[in-house]
Design a protein around this motif. Sequence first.
Motif, short mmCIF file in Angstrom:
data_model
loop_
_atom_site.label_atom_id
_atom_site.label_comp_id
_atom_site.label_asym_id
_atom_site.label_seq_id
_atom_site.Cartn_x
_atom_site.Cartn_y
_atom_site.Cartn_z
N ARG A 207 0.43 -1.02 0.00
CA ARG A 207 0.23 -0.39 -0.08
C ARG A 207 0.97 1.63 -0.41
O ARG A 207 0.52 2.28 -0.86
N LYS A 208 2.30 1.42 0.24
CA LYS A 208 2.70 2.63 0.88
C LYS A 208 3.88 1.96 -0.88
O LYS A 208 4.77 3.35 -0.96
N ARG A 209 3.76 1.19 -1.59
CA ARG A 209 4.48 1.10 -2.46
C ARG A 209 6.04 1.01 -2.59
O ARG A 209 6.63 1.42 -3.25
N THR A 210 5.98 0.19 -1.93
CA THR A 210 7.83 0.00 -1.49
C THR A 210 8.06 -0.86 -2.54
O THR A 210 9.10 -1.14 -3.19
N VAL A 211 6.87 -1.74 -3.00
CA VAL A 211 7.49 -2.81 -3.94
C VAL A 211 5.92 -2.09 -4.67
O VAL A 211 5.18 -1.21 -4.77
N ASP A 212 6.71 -2.45 -6.41
CA ASP A 212 5.42 -2.58 -7.62
C ASP A 212 4.79 -3.90 -7.44
O ASP A 212 3.62 -3.26 -8.96
N LEU A 213 5.33 -4.94 -8.00
CA LEU A 213 5.52 -5.91 -8.42
C LEU A 213 5.15 -7.04 -7.33
O LEU A 213 5.90 -7.49 -6.94
N VAL A 214 2.93 -7.74 -7.44
CA VAL A 214 3.43 -8.75 -5.81
C VAL A 214 3.53 -10.09 -7.24
O VAL A 214 2.49 -10.10 -7.94
N PHE A 215 4.51 -11.31 -6.84
CA PHE A 215 3.72 -12.41 -6.67
C PHE A 215 3.29 -13.35 -6.05
O PHE A 215 3.73 -13.72 -4.55
N ALA A 216 1.99 -13.88 -6.08
CA ALA A 216 1.54 -14.73 -5.27
C ALA A 216 0.78 -15.60 -5.67
O ALA A 216 0.34 -16.28 -6.60
N GLY A 232 -12.73 -12.44 -4.51
CA GLY A 232 -13.32 -10.35 -3.63
C GLY A 232 -12.02 -10.31 -3.30
O GLY A 232 -11.77 -9.07 -3.02
N ALA A 233 -11.05 -11.49 -3.25
CA ALA A 233 -9.64 -10.95 -2.43
C ALA A 233 -8.50 -10.92 -3.89
O ALA A 233 -8.08 -9.64 -3.63
N LEU A 234 -8.83 -11.03 -5.04
CA LEU A 234 -8.18 -10.64 -5.96
C LEU A 234 -9.18 -9.40 -6.60
O LEU A 234 -7.61 -8.11 -6.54
N LYS A 235 -9.33 -9.09 -6.40
CA LYS A 235 -10.33 -7.32 -6.33
C LYS A 235 -10.00 -6.46 -5.49
O LYS A 235 -8.92 -5.43 -5.72
N GLN A 236 -9.20 -6.46 -3.54
CA GLN A 236 -8.46 -6.24 -3.44
C GLN A 236 -7.07 -5.81 -3.58
O GLN A 236 -6.24 -4.96 -3.61
N LEU A 237 -6.35 -7.30 -3.32
CA LEU A 237 -5.08 -7.22 -4.42
C LEU A 237 -5.21 -5.95 -5.47
O LEU A 237 -4.03 -5.49 -5.69
N ALA A 239 -6.66 -3.38 -6.15
CA ALA A 239 -6.89 -1.49 -4.90
C ALA A 239 -5.79 -1.31 -4.43
O ALA A 239 -4.88 -0.86 -4.37
N ASP A 240 -4.87 -2.65 -4.19
CA ASP A 240 -3.09 -2.22 -3.43
C ASP A 240 -1.80 -2.63 -4.56
O ASP A 240 -1.04 -2.53 -3.88
N THR A 241 -1.80 -2.67 -5.21
CA THR A 241 -0.83 -2.99 -5.69
C THR A 241 -1.26 -2.05 -7.18
O THR A 241 -1.95 -2.19 -7.80
N LYS A 242 0.16 -1.91 -7.98
CA LYS A 242 0.56 -1.39 -8.85
C LYS A 242 0.56 -2.31 -9.93
O LYS A 242 -0.95 -2.78 -10.87
N LEU A 243 0.82 -4.19 -9.69
CA LEU A 243 0.42 -5.04 -10.26
C LEU A 243 0.56 -6.24 -9.51
O LEU A 243 1.76 -5.66 -8.99
N ALA A 244 0.06 -7.09 -9.79
CA ALA A 244 -0.08 -8.83 -9.73
C ALA A 244 -0.35 -9.52 -10.24
O ALA A 244 -1.07 -9.83 -11.15
N VAL A 245 0.40 -10.72 -10.00
CA VAL A 245 -0.15 -11.75 -10.63
C VAL A 245 -0.02 -13.03 -9.48
O VAL A 245 0.59 -13.76 -8.52
N VAL A 246 -1.53 -14.07 -9.44
CA VAL A 246 -1.77 -14.56 -8.63
C VAL A 246 -1.45 -16.02 -9.86
O VAL A 246 -2.49 -16.09 -10.51
#
Length: 333
Positions: A207-216, A232-237, A239-246
């Motif tokens: 949320r503080k954008r210390t990271v730009d991309l998250v892998f989970a 629901g979790a994906l929608k929240q993710l 909102a919380d990241t610039k880019l994420a991959v699940v």
Amino acid sequence: MTDAKYDVLGIGNAIFDVFAQTDEKFLADHGMAKGGMALIDEARATSIYRDMGPATEVSGGSGANTIVGVAGFGARAAFIGKVKADQIGGLYTHDIRAAGVAFETKAAEAGPATGCSYILVTPDGERTMNTYLGAAQDLNPSDIDEAQIAAARIVYLEGYLWDPKNAKEAFVKAASIAHSAGRQVALTLSDSFCVDRYRDEFLDLMRKRTVDLVFANEAELHSLYQTSDFEGALKQLRADTKLAVVTRSEKGCVVAAPDGITSVPAFPIEKLVDTTGAGDLFAAGFLFGLVRNASHEACGRLGALAAAEVIQHIGARPQVSLKELAGQNGLGV
């Protein structure tokens, strides 16, 4: 921004992997939570090694596996991680350099031995890890070379590194240097048990954008938001990241970006042998695609291809040229 010397630089636990095939009873008898990663002390490591069957030993570590994969696709890669100046540390250093990865972290002369992970693989291919961090936990901010970090297009951080305090500080220092140099920072959540331990801190990093991309993976996503509702979790993710991959095992993966969700199927395999390294190699393919400016779909396909290769044999490092494999599957970028 200056030209990058490296495409991807990873920071993680330098761990030597010891694999053995086993059964559910062995896990139960030794009090292991199937599919997870438990941190153990040296006495427990000695006990597990004594009891486990014939073993395969190979250099590992989640972040290092990813970086070796990035190099295998033909990108310029570097790794920062701590080993001791002992026999296993020497083997580890040789292996990662032989894979074409720049590795300059100074080995520890004193303190704990080079870290080892004792990995039990059950007949269904699931891996259960017992990790003695050893020297890896002594990675500290002085091991972070500012020029090297600033010279990498993407700095990739291993979630497991959030366990030791010094390593955590090194992690934050690296992210700050990278952003000051106009670079990107990626984080893998590593393990649902790891997310359980540091949920609030990981969310804060995102949320503080210390990271730009998250892998989970799916389990880590559900743990992060403490819900069984995937959408629901994906929608929240998102909102919380610039880019994420699940990643979703045989269901492939979803890429969550500001402009929408992209679903990418898994690559077919002949036989599932060992899931160790699946997420690590997926990240390698995805990161390689990103630094080659490929579409999110192509990035996901590269990740799926690398993951499919590594789960069809024991061990978390590729056994074929990923660059050639990508070309054979129409994914040369």
